[in-house]
Each structure stands twice: as C-alpha cells, then as structure tokens.
Design a protein around this motif. Sequence first.
Motif, PDB file in Angstrom:
ATOM      1  N   LEU A 230      -3.939   5.090  -4.407  1.00  0.00           N
ATOM      2  CA  LEU A 230      -2.903   5.027  -3.383  1.00  0.00           C
ATOM      3  C   LEU A 230      -2.139   6.339  -3.297  1.00  0.00           C
ATOM      4  O   LEU A 230      -2.052   7.100  -4.265  1.00  0.00           O
ATOM      5  CB  LEU A 230      -1.923   3.897  -3.709  1.00  0.00           C
ATOM      6  CG  LEU A 230      -2.541   2.511  -3.859  1.00  0.00           C
ATOM      7  CD1 LEU A 230      -1.532   1.553  -4.491  1.00  0.00           C
ATOM      8  CD2 LEU A 230      -3.008   1.983  -2.508  1.00  0.00           C
ATOM      9  N   ASP A 231      -1.564   6.603  -2.139  1.00  0.00           N
ATOM     10  CA  ASP A 231      -0.724   7.799  -2.009  1.00  0.00           C
ATOM     11  C   ASP A 231       0.514   7.655  -2.881  1.00  0.00           C
ATOM     12  O   ASP A 231       1.139   6.583  -2.900  1.00  0.00           O
ATOM     13  CB  ASP A 231      -0.318   7.988  -0.547  1.00  0.00           C
ATOM     14  CG  ASP A 231       0.288   9.356  -0.323  1.00  0.00           C
ATOM     15  OD1 ASP A 231      -0.473  10.302  -0.054  1.00  0.00           O
ATOM     16  OD2 ASP A 231       1.532   9.485  -0.451  1.00  0.00           O
ATOM     17  N   THR A 247      -3.244   4.890   2.339  1.00  0.00           N
ATOM     18  CA  THR A 247      -1.993   4.369   2.865  1.00  0.00           C
ATOM     19  C   THR A 247      -1.864   2.885   2.560  1.00  0.00           C
ATOM     20  O   THR A 247      -2.826   2.226   2.150  1.00  0.00           O
ATOM     21  CB  THR A 247      -1.922   4.567   4.379  1.00  0.00           C
ATOM     22  OG1 THR A 247      -2.937   3.748   4.998  1.00  0.00           O
ATOM     23  CG2 THR A 247      -2.141   6.023   4.768  1.00  0.00           C
ATOM     24  N   PHE A 248      -0.685   2.356   2.805  1.00  0.00           N
ATOM     25  CA  PHE A 248      -0.423   0.926   2.649  1.00  0.00           C
ATOM     26  C   PHE A 248      -1.434   0.120   3.454  1.00  0.00           C
ATOM     27  O   PHE A 248      -2.051  -0.819   2.949  1.00  0.00           O
ATOM     28  CB  PHE A 248       1.008   0.634   3.107  1.00  0.00           C
ATOM     29  CG  PHE A 248       1.411  -0.811   3.071  1.00  0.00           C
ATOM     30  CD1 PHE A 248       2.083  -1.339   1.975  1.00  0.00           C
ATOM     31  CD2 PHE A 248       1.141  -1.652   4.145  1.00  0.00           C
ATOM     32  CE1 PHE A 248       2.468  -2.674   1.943  1.00  0.00           C
ATOM     33  CE2 PHE A 248       1.515  -2.989   4.119  1.00  0.00           C
ATOM     34  CZ  PHE A 248       2.176  -3.492   3.009  1.00  0.00           C
ATOM     35  N   ALA A 251      -5.148   0.390   2.222  1.00  0.00           N
ATOM     36  CA  ALA A 251      -5.362  -0.367   0.992  1.00  0.00           C
ATOM     37  C   ALA A 251      -5.433  -1.863   1.274  1.00  0.00           C
ATOM     38  O   ALA A 251      -6.309  -2.574   0.743  1.00  0.00           O
ATOM     39  CB  ALA A 251      -4.253  -0.064  -0.007  1.00  0.00           C
ATOM     40  N   THR A 282       5.880   0.118  -7.224  1.00  0.00           N
ATOM     41  CA  THR A 282       4.422   0.161  -7.380  1.00  0.00           C
ATOM     42  C   THR A 282       3.880  -1.166  -7.909  1.00  0.00           C
ATOM     43  O   THR A 282       2.827  -1.642  -7.473  1.00  0.00           O
ATOM     44  CB  THR A 282       4.020   1.302  -8.332  1.00  0.00           C
ATOM     45  OG1 THR A 282       4.672   2.501  -7.917  1.00  0.00           O
ATOM     46  CG2 THR A 282       2.516   1.501  -8.337  1.00  0.00           C
TER      47      THR A 282
END
Length: 308
Positions: A230-231, A247-248, A251, A282
């Motif tokens: 993830l970023d 990105t959200f 993912a 996270t």
Amino acid sequence: MEPRRIALLGLPVDEGAGQPGCLMGPDAYRTAGLAGMIRALGHEVTDLGRVVPVPSGTALSGDARRAAVMDWVRAILPAAQDAAAGWDIPVFLGGDHSLTAGTLPGVAAHAARLGRPQFVLWLDAHSDVHTLDTSETGNLHGTPLAYALGLPGCEAYPPLPARIEPGHVCMMGLRSVDPAERRHIAELGLDAHDMRSIDKTGVTKPLLAFLDRVRQAKGRLHVSFDVDFLDPAIAPAVGTTVPGGATFREAHLIMELLHDSGLVTSVDLVELNPFLDHAGQTTRLMSDLCASLLGRSVLDRPTRMFRA
C-alpha cells in the motif's frame, strides 16, 4: 462466498526485519476487532492463539537473528500445515515477512497431500527473492519466497516439504527490487507486475488472468499481503515504506476480486508495525481489506467516525 470456517493464527515474528515492532502486529489486529468483522460476514471464526518457537540454541555458534528466524520457521511450518488442513481459510497474523518461509511451505505441503498445485499471489513492494547469499542487509524478511521456490543459497532453512513452482507465482505492486532479485525474477520467469505496469493496465487485467490460471489448474491460492504494498500515505505502519504504492481503491478492488473468485485458501497479513502507526490507521485499513477479501461489500462497510 458461502460461510467459511476461518482460523486466525498469530505469528509475532520480529527478528526478520531491520525495524523492531512487528511482534505487536497480531495483537493489534485482535484489538481492532478483526474476528468480529469476519463473524459479521457470517463466517465461523476460531482464534488459534499464537505459535511459540522452541529455541534451538544454534545462535551460540552463529548469527542470533538468523537462528531465531529458523526457529520460527521450524515452528510455523507444521502449524500452517495443520491450519490449512483443519480450516477453510487460515489467516496468519504477522509479524514480519520472514514468517512466510513457514506459512507458504506449510500450506503447499497440505496442497501436495491433496494432489493440488499451490499458487501464490504476492502483494508487496519487494519481491523477497533474495537468497541468504545475495541479501546485502541480512534481513531475512527479504528471503522467504526464494526459500519457498527452492533456490540455491537457502540451505540454512529447514528442508522444504513442498516446493512452489515459479509458474504458480504472481507478484503485484513491485517498486523496490534489487539487482540480484531482478536476475532471479528473469531466470525463473516469475509473473511480476511493478507499479508502472499497474499504472498502465490497472490491477484487474493481470489479476483476473492469474486467477484464471489458478482456476484452470484447480489450484489452491495463498495470498501474502505486505503492508508496504500500500502507499505509505494511507498505510504508514511499516518499516520498509516505498512511495507510490497501491491506493485505497486499488487495494479494495483486488480484495473484492479475490473474494469473487472463491479461490483463496490461505492468507498472510505481514509487516504491520503498530509502533509506527498513526492512531491505528494502518491496522484498521488492513483489517478492512481482510474483511473485503472475505466478503464485505461497499454496502456493508461501516461509516467511520471523524477523528481529529
């Protein structure tokens, strides 16, 4: 997905990474309510607690961290095999990525017992195909896939009960690969997608092509999900951040496509370091992504309360 029997197994491995803190990962997922999220989807959840390695004492004559990881692998491997045999989908809560040197051969051994091929979806900024000979840092979280593939230079690991075939691996999200790893990827012909290729094609095309290969082979699918896939803007709690990650939405789309496929038979959640997190950001995201993999749709996703 029909209701499944899900097992949670804590693997608080910390010795394979350079930044301490991953040992807190399993407890962070439990505190975030991961089991409850999964139960709310209609699945049966069993928490198997944690694996406890038995120290071999070999650290007296060698590198202490390497010896500790080998102790972990010897303990995790049979535990992973048992979990794969006893539950529909074991979810292994890490812990740094060196734990996969135990989970992957363990689930592969169960697949071999069933006469089915073991496939691997590797979601990671790093390929982790260093051998013990090529790793410059000596951090063993960069070596588990090389070991599972049976590469020379991993002889210090326990004997492999079942080897992963290179053609059964798909890597997505790569953006930090060392020269030795690039050579291994090329020589083995691994299906590797860096973020440039994902920017060009999106995540759907390569993932669906891989899932079709799994389906055609009647394979079992292990998903190894590293936080640094993830970023770091959305997932800061990892000691190996690399800019430009998923990105959200990318993912969640991957998780939703995996759920739709019905092919996933085991999962690693690795490299969560709660010490580096921002108010649990996270941990919540990784828990939500796991829930998406197990069937949570956008209509089921709860509204988050604003936090200053």
